[in-house]
Design a protein around this motif. Structure first.
Motif, PDB file in Angstrom:
ATOM      1  N   CYS A  23       0.840  -1.199   0.000  1.00 52.24           N
ATOM      2  CA  CYS A  23       0.000   0.000   0.000  1.00 52.24           C
ATOM      3  C   CYS A  23       0.865   1.235   0.000  1.00 52.24           C
ATOM      4  O   CYS A  23       1.886   1.253   0.666  1.00 52.24           O
ATOM      5  CB  CYS A  23      -0.919   0.011   1.207  1.00 52.24           C
ATOM      6  SG  CYS A  23      -2.201  -1.242   1.092  1.00 52.24           S
ATOM      7  N   PRO A  24       0.523   2.250  -0.712  1.00 51.08           N
ATOM      8  CA  PRO A  24      -0.684   2.400  -1.536  1.00 51.08           C
ATOM      9  C   PRO A  24      -0.547   1.837  -2.952  1.00 51.08           C
ATOM     10  O   PRO A  24      -1.441   1.987  -3.765  1.00 51.08           O
ATOM     11  CB  PRO A  24      -0.868   3.904  -1.588  1.00 51.08           C
ATOM     12  CG  PRO A  24       0.529   4.438  -1.577  1.00 51.08           C
ATOM     13  CD  PRO A  24       1.309   3.485  -0.687  1.00 51.08           C
ATOM     14  N   ARG A  25       0.545   1.150  -3.250  1.00 50.47           N
ATOM     15  CA  ARG A  25       0.754   0.607  -4.605  1.00 50.47           C
ATOM     16  C   ARG A  25       0.706  -0.917  -4.621  1.00 50.47           C
ATOM     17  O   ARG A  25       1.444  -1.566  -5.348  1.00 50.47           O
ATOM     18  CB  ARG A  25       2.092   1.110  -5.153  1.00 50.47           C
ATOM     19  CG  ARG A  25       2.005   2.536  -5.648  1.00 50.47           C
ATOM     20  CD  ARG A  25       3.340   3.123  -5.952  1.00 50.47           C
ATOM     21  NE  ARG A  25       3.816   4.043  -4.950  1.00 50.47           N
ATOM     22  CZ  ARG A  25       3.251   5.200  -4.641  1.00 50.47           C
ATOM     23  NH1 ARG A  25       2.159   5.565  -5.242  1.00 50.47           N
ATOM     24  NH2 ARG A  25       3.767   5.976  -3.733  1.00 50.47           N
ATOM     25  N   ARG A  26      -0.158  -1.481  -3.793  1.00 53.31           N
ATOM     26  CA  ARG A  26      -0.272  -2.936  -3.713  1.00 53.31           C
ATOM     27  C   ARG A  26      -0.533  -3.534  -5.092  1.00 53.31           C
ATOM     28  O   ARG A  26      -1.349  -3.034  -5.847  1.00 53.31           O
ATOM     29  CB  ARG A  26      -1.393  -3.322  -2.759  1.00 53.31           C
ATOM     30  CG  ARG A  26      -1.348  -4.804  -2.417  1.00 53.31           C
ATOM     31  CD  ARG A  26      -2.413  -5.187  -1.455  1.00 53.31           C
ATOM     32  NE  ARG A  26      -3.632  -5.364  -2.273  1.00 53.31           N
ATOM     33  CZ  ARG A  26      -4.856  -5.133  -1.851  1.00 53.31           C
ATOM     34  NH1 ARG A  26      -5.053  -4.699  -0.640  1.00 53.31           N
ATOM     35  NH2 ARG A  26      -5.879  -5.335  -2.630  1.00 53.31           N
ATOM     36  N   GLY A  27       0.228  -4.565  -5.421  1.00 54.07           N
ATOM     37  CA  GLY A  27       0.094  -5.209  -6.721  1.00 54.07           C
ATOM     38  C   GLY A  27       1.092  -4.706  -7.752  1.00 54.07           C
ATOM     39  O   GLY A  27       1.237  -5.291  -8.814  1.00 54.07           O
ATOM     40  N   ALA A  28       1.784  -3.632  -7.439  1.00 56.04           N
ATOM     41  CA  ALA A  28       2.787  -3.080  -8.355  1.00 56.04           C
ATOM     42  C   ALA A  28       4.132  -3.773  -8.123  1.00 56.04           C
ATOM     43  O   ALA A  28       4.389  -4.338  -7.052  1.00 56.04           O
ATOM     44  CB  ALA A  28       2.930  -1.578  -8.157  1.00 56.04           C
ATOM     45  N   ILE A  29       4.975  -3.728  -9.143  1.00 55.57           N
ATOM     46  CA  ILE A  29       6.291  -4.377  -9.095  1.00 55.57           C
ATOM     47  C   ILE A  29       7.352  -3.400  -9.588  1.00 55.57           C
ATOM     48  O   ILE A  29       7.137  -2.672 -10.552  1.00 55.57           O
ATOM     49  CB  ILE A  29       6.306  -5.645  -9.970  1.00 55.57           C
ATOM     50  CG1 ILE A  29       5.274  -6.658  -9.467  1.00 55.57           C
ATOM     51  CG2 ILE A  29       7.701  -6.270 -10.003  1.00 55.57           C
ATOM     52  CD1 ILE A  29       5.074  -7.833 -10.401  1.00 55.57           C
ATOM     53  N   PHE A  30       8.486  -3.432  -8.935  1.00 56.96           N
ATOM     54  CA  PHE A  30       9.654  -2.623  -9.293  1.00 56.96           C
ATOM     55  C   PHE A  30      10.785  -3.608  -9.563  1.00 56.96           C
ATOM     56  O   PHE A  30      11.109  -4.420  -8.700  1.00 56.96           O
ATOM     57  CB  PHE A  30       9.984  -1.711  -8.104  1.00 56.96           C
ATOM     58  CG  PHE A  30      11.028  -0.691  -8.378  1.00 56.96           C
ATOM     59  CD1 PHE A  30      10.678   0.558  -8.848  1.00 56.96           C
ATOM     60  CD2 PHE A  30      12.364  -0.971  -8.150  1.00 56.96           C
ATOM     61  CE1 PHE A  30      11.654   1.518  -9.082  1.00 56.96           C
ATOM     62  CE2 PHE A  30      13.342  -0.026  -8.394  1.00 56.96           C
ATOM     63  CZ  PHE A  30      12.967   1.231  -8.859  1.00 56.96           C
ATOM     64  N   LYS A  31      11.350  -3.579 -10.785  1.00 56.08           N
ATOM     65  CA  LYS A  31      12.361  -4.568 -11.171  1.00 56.08           C
ATOM     66  C   LYS A  31      13.615  -3.907 -11.722  1.00 56.08           C
ATOM     67  O   LYS A  31      13.530  -2.899 -12.413  1.00 56.08           O
ATOM     68  CB  LYS A  31      11.806  -5.503 -12.253  1.00 56.08           C
ATOM     69  CG  LYS A  31      10.679  -6.380 -11.793  1.00 56.08           C
ATOM     70  CD  LYS A  31      10.169  -7.242 -12.909  1.00 56.08           C
ATOM     71  CE  LYS A  31      11.138  -8.347 -13.159  1.00 56.08           C
ATOM     72  NZ  LYS A  31      10.654  -9.395 -14.050  1.00 56.08           N
ATOM     73  N   GLU A  32      14.750  -4.544 -11.428  1.00 56.66           N
ATOM     74  CA  GLU A  32      16.020  -4.128 -12.018  1.00 56.66           C
ATOM     75  C   GLU A  32      16.824  -5.385 -12.336  1.00 56.66           C
ATOM     76  O   GLU A  32      17.014  -6.241 -11.477  1.00 56.66           O
ATOM     77  CB  GLU A  32      16.813  -3.246 -11.060  1.00 56.66           C
ATOM     78  CG  GLU A  32      18.162  -2.829 -11.626  1.00 56.66           C
ATOM     79  CD  GLU A  32      18.988  -1.996 -10.668  1.00 56.66           C
ATOM     80  OE1 GLU A  32      19.924  -1.336 -11.161  1.00 56.66           O
ATOM     81  OE2 GLU A  32      18.722  -2.005  -9.453  1.00 56.66           O
TER      82      GLU A  32
END
Length: 111
Positions: A23-32
């Motif tokens: 939260c507040p970006r539940r379900g989002a992914i950050f990848k590198e």
């Protein structure tokens, strides 16, 4: 423009990070993901902020940078454009700055 190592070059994956946001970006992914060649040069990279709640195309990729398909390019909300590449460090800073701005905009739109 920086060179891209040929596909046949021996590459070593040096960064493989995936963060599942809450939260507040539940379900989002950050990848590198980053691969270096034998000389220590960044040969391949992929940076991505994915959030299907914000972007319904391109597998939810809101913003991304990579050099797949033998050229440097930027993804934004389903659009792809060529871009100039100087160093991976510069690109990473640019990506993080853009993500922070996108998150600020997302937060403001929820208020």
């Amino acid at each position: 423009m920086a060179r891209i190592a040929p596909q046949t070059a021996r590459l070593r994956k040096t960064v493989d990070e995936t963060f599942y946001l809450t939260c507040p970006r539940r379900g989002a992914i950050f990848k590198e993901e980053v691969w270096h060649d034998e000389d220590g040069t960044v040969a391949r990279y992929s940076l991505a902020y994915l959030n299907p709640r914000v972007c319904g195309v391109d597998n939810g990729r809101v913003l991304g940078y990579d050099n797949a398909h033998a050229y440097h390019h930027r993804h934004f909300m389903g659009q792809v454009e060529r871009m100039e590449f100087r160093t991976y460090e510069d690109l990473n800073r640019r990506f993080l700055k853009e993500v922070q701005e996108l998150w600020r905009q997302e937060d403001e739109s929820r208020q």
